[in-house]
Design an enzyme around this catalytic site. Structure first.
Site, PDB file in Angstrom:
ATOM      1  N   ASP A 178       0.932  -1.307   0.035  1.00  7.13           N
ATOM      2  CA  ASP A 178       0.160  -0.195   0.047  1.00  7.13           C
ATOM      3  C   ASP A 178       0.814   1.177  -0.096  1.00  7.13           C
ATOM      4  O   ASP A 178       1.894   1.368   0.612  1.00  7.13           O
ATOM      5  CB  ASP A 178      -0.964  -0.021   1.282  1.00  7.13           C
ATOM      6  CG  ASP A 178      -1.889   0.995   1.118  1.00  7.13           C
ATOM      7  OD1 ASP A 178      -2.875   0.814   0.612  1.00  7.13           O
ATOM      8  OD2 ASP A 178      -1.883   2.146   1.709  1.00  7.13           O
ATOM      9  N   ASN A 186      -2.902  12.931  -3.073  1.00  6.80           N
ATOM     10  CA  ASN A 186      -3.462  13.341  -3.896  1.00  6.80           C
ATOM     11  C   ASN A 186      -4.186  14.584  -3.848  1.00  6.80           C
ATOM     12  O   ASN A 186      -4.378  15.488  -4.646  1.00  6.80           O
ATOM     13  CB  ASN A 186      -4.937  12.199  -3.983  1.00  6.80           C
ATOM     14  CG  ASN A 186      -4.749  11.418  -5.164  1.00  6.80           C
ATOM     15  OD1 ASN A 186      -4.285  11.794  -6.244  1.00  6.80           O
ATOM     16  ND2 ASN A 186      -5.486   9.960  -5.038  1.00  6.80           N
ATOM     17  N   HIS A 191      -5.392  14.765  -8.570  1.00  7.61           N
ATOM     18  CA  HIS A 191      -5.626  13.472  -8.963  1.00  7.61           C
ATOM     19  C   HIS A 191      -4.788  12.978 -10.416  1.00  7.61           C
ATOM     20  O   HIS A 191      -4.724  12.131 -10.466  1.00  7.61           O
ATOM     21  CB  HIS A 191      -7.118  13.155  -9.158  1.00  7.61           C
ATOM     22  CG  HIS A 191      -7.879  13.191  -7.850  1.00  7.61           C
ATOM     23  ND1 HIS A 191      -7.897  12.152  -6.838  1.00  7.61           N
ATOM     24  CD2 HIS A 191      -8.578  14.111  -7.327  1.00  7.61           C
ATOM     25  CE1 HIS A 191      -8.573  12.424  -5.964  1.00  7.61           C
ATOM     26  NE2 HIS A 191      -9.025  13.525  -6.023  1.00  7.61           N
ATOM     27  N   ASP A 195      -2.617   9.901 -10.393  1.00 10.62           N
ATOM     28  CA  ASP A 195      -2.744   8.731 -11.311  1.00 10.62           C
ATOM     29  C   ASP A 195      -1.229   8.402 -11.742  1.00 10.62           C
ATOM     30  O   ASP A 195      -0.961   7.435 -12.050  1.00 10.62           O
ATOM     31  CB  ASP A 195      -3.576   9.375 -12.587  1.00 10.62           C
ATOM     32  CG  ASP A 195      -5.100   9.107 -12.150  1.00 10.62           C
ATOM     33  OD1 ASP A 195      -5.320   8.701 -11.043  1.00 10.62           O
ATOM     34  OD2 ASP A 195      -5.824   9.557 -12.758  1.00 10.62           O
ATOM     35  N   GLU A 222      -4.660   2.298  -4.070  1.00 18.16           N
ATOM     36  CA  GLU A 222      -3.309   2.478  -4.095  1.00 18.16           C
ATOM     37  C   GLU A 222      -2.825   1.036  -3.617  1.00 18.16           C
ATOM     38  O   GLU A 222      -1.668   1.079  -3.032  1.00 18.16           O
ATOM     39  CB  GLU A 222      -2.825   3.619  -3.341  1.00 18.16           C
ATOM     40  CG  GLU A 222      -3.259   3.235  -1.608  1.00 18.16           C
ATOM     41  CD  GLU A 222      -4.542   4.085  -1.414  1.00 18.16           C
ATOM     42  OE1 GLU A 222      -4.931   4.450  -0.172  1.00 18.16           O
ATOM     43  OE2 GLU A 222      -5.700   4.114  -2.421  1.00 18.16           O
TER      44      GLU A 222
END
Length: 320
Positions: A178, A186, A191, A195, A222
């Site tokens: 993770d 973010n 965002h 990404d 994630e």
């Protein structure tokens, strides 16, 4: 008058793309085949002497089954169709469909009449559609953002590798990974940048899975998983550490992280030698539990869950 009508029907038949033919079933001799056969396959009309010529000009992959089915159906008076690749005079093959009508007298087959159709264009379209469907199926197993395998393919792969490990009595390891404080990343970077970050992390972690049997996937959000068949405790630990270091080497800035100024990951490692008494969910549950243990311990690290050492308990998971 009858001969004139026959000539008209013959002319009509020979002006179509469908190739008419007739076989005397008692002698197995061709009594007629349309001249269109030469433009389609290159064989002259007079080269079609008997049913054996027809059989010999079927692709070897379909020859036996097509001939056997046709003979059986004809003997039993059943009309039928057959698709096969027909040999051309220059050694190529063309997909055709044979439509067969059986003529019987007193319950005995005497003649066959039918048409041969060129279906090569239709077959090409079907094959193109099959390729497109296979491509779509392959895409359905990939994560749309990162391009790595997705949860669906992970579930199938786990099922396969679990069964193999049970049969072979080998170890199966799983690393649950993770990204630390990804929500904060973010929020701070947006965002779009988030990404891009996921893509970089996925690419880097996938490079750690070096063996053909190693399987890496995006589990969701994630979180990623690395499934390691035939991999014991120490090897799984080493791979988890390589994953951690590989992300640090990316040097992605993450000022909002409490684990440092760079983007980091936490990982949970589980190893089992599964038996028929164990459940597949046990492996992920253990790895996931260790993942949250690593987070509680400060992140940017991994924690491990190993099977008990006693032979009678090799399937159970314990913490260390």
């Amino acid at each position: 008058m009858i001969d004139q009508e026959d000539d008209i029907y013959k002319t009509l038949l020979e002006s179509t793309k469908a190739i008419p033919w007739k076989i005397n079933w008692e002698t197995k001799a061709f009594e007629y085949i349309g001249p269109q056969i030469e433009s389609l396959l290159g064989w002259s009309q007079d080269s079609w002497k008997s049913a054996q010529d027809w059989i010999d000009r079927i692709h070897e992959d379909e020859r036996e089954q097509t001939a056997h089915n046709c003979i059986n159906l004809c003997d039993n008076g059943i009309d039928h169709e057959a698709d096969y690749r027909a040999l051309t005079a220059d050694g190529q093959y063309v997909w055709v469909r044979d439509v067969v009508h059986v003529i019987r007298k007193n319950g005995v087959t005497t003649d066959l009449v039918g048409f041969i159709f060129d279906i090569s264009e239709r077959k090409a379209m079907e094959e193109e559609l099959q390729r497109a469907n296979k491509k779509l199926e392959a895409l359905s197993y990939l994560d749309g953002l990162t391009g790595v395998p997705n949860r669906r393919l992970y579930d199938q792969t786990l099922d396969t590798e679990w069964g193999r490990a049970v049969r072979a009595g080998t170890c199966l390891s799983l690393i649950a990974i993770d990204i630390d404080h990804f929500k904060d990343y973010n929020d701070q970077c947006g965002h779009v940048q988030g990404d891009e970050c996921l893509k970089l992390v996925a690419e880097a972690l996938q490079d750690v899975a070096v063996r053909s049997t190693d399987f890496f996937a995006r589990y969701g959000g994630e979180e990623f998983v690395l499934l390691l068949p035939d991999t014991g405790q120490e090897a799984a630990r080493d791979i988890a550490e390589r994953c951690r270091r590989r992300i640090l080497e990316l040097a992605i800035a993450h000022p909002a992280s409490t684990a440092g100024n760079l983007l980091t990951i936490s990982a949970g490692v589980a190893c089992m030698r599964p038996t028929n008494d164990d459940q597949q969910t046990d492996l992920f549950a253990a790895a996931d539990r260790m993942l949250y243990q690593a987070k509680r311990n400060g992140r940017n690290r991994f924690a491990c869950s190993w099977p008990a050492k006693s032979p009678e308990d090799t399937g159970r998971l314990v913490n260390s």
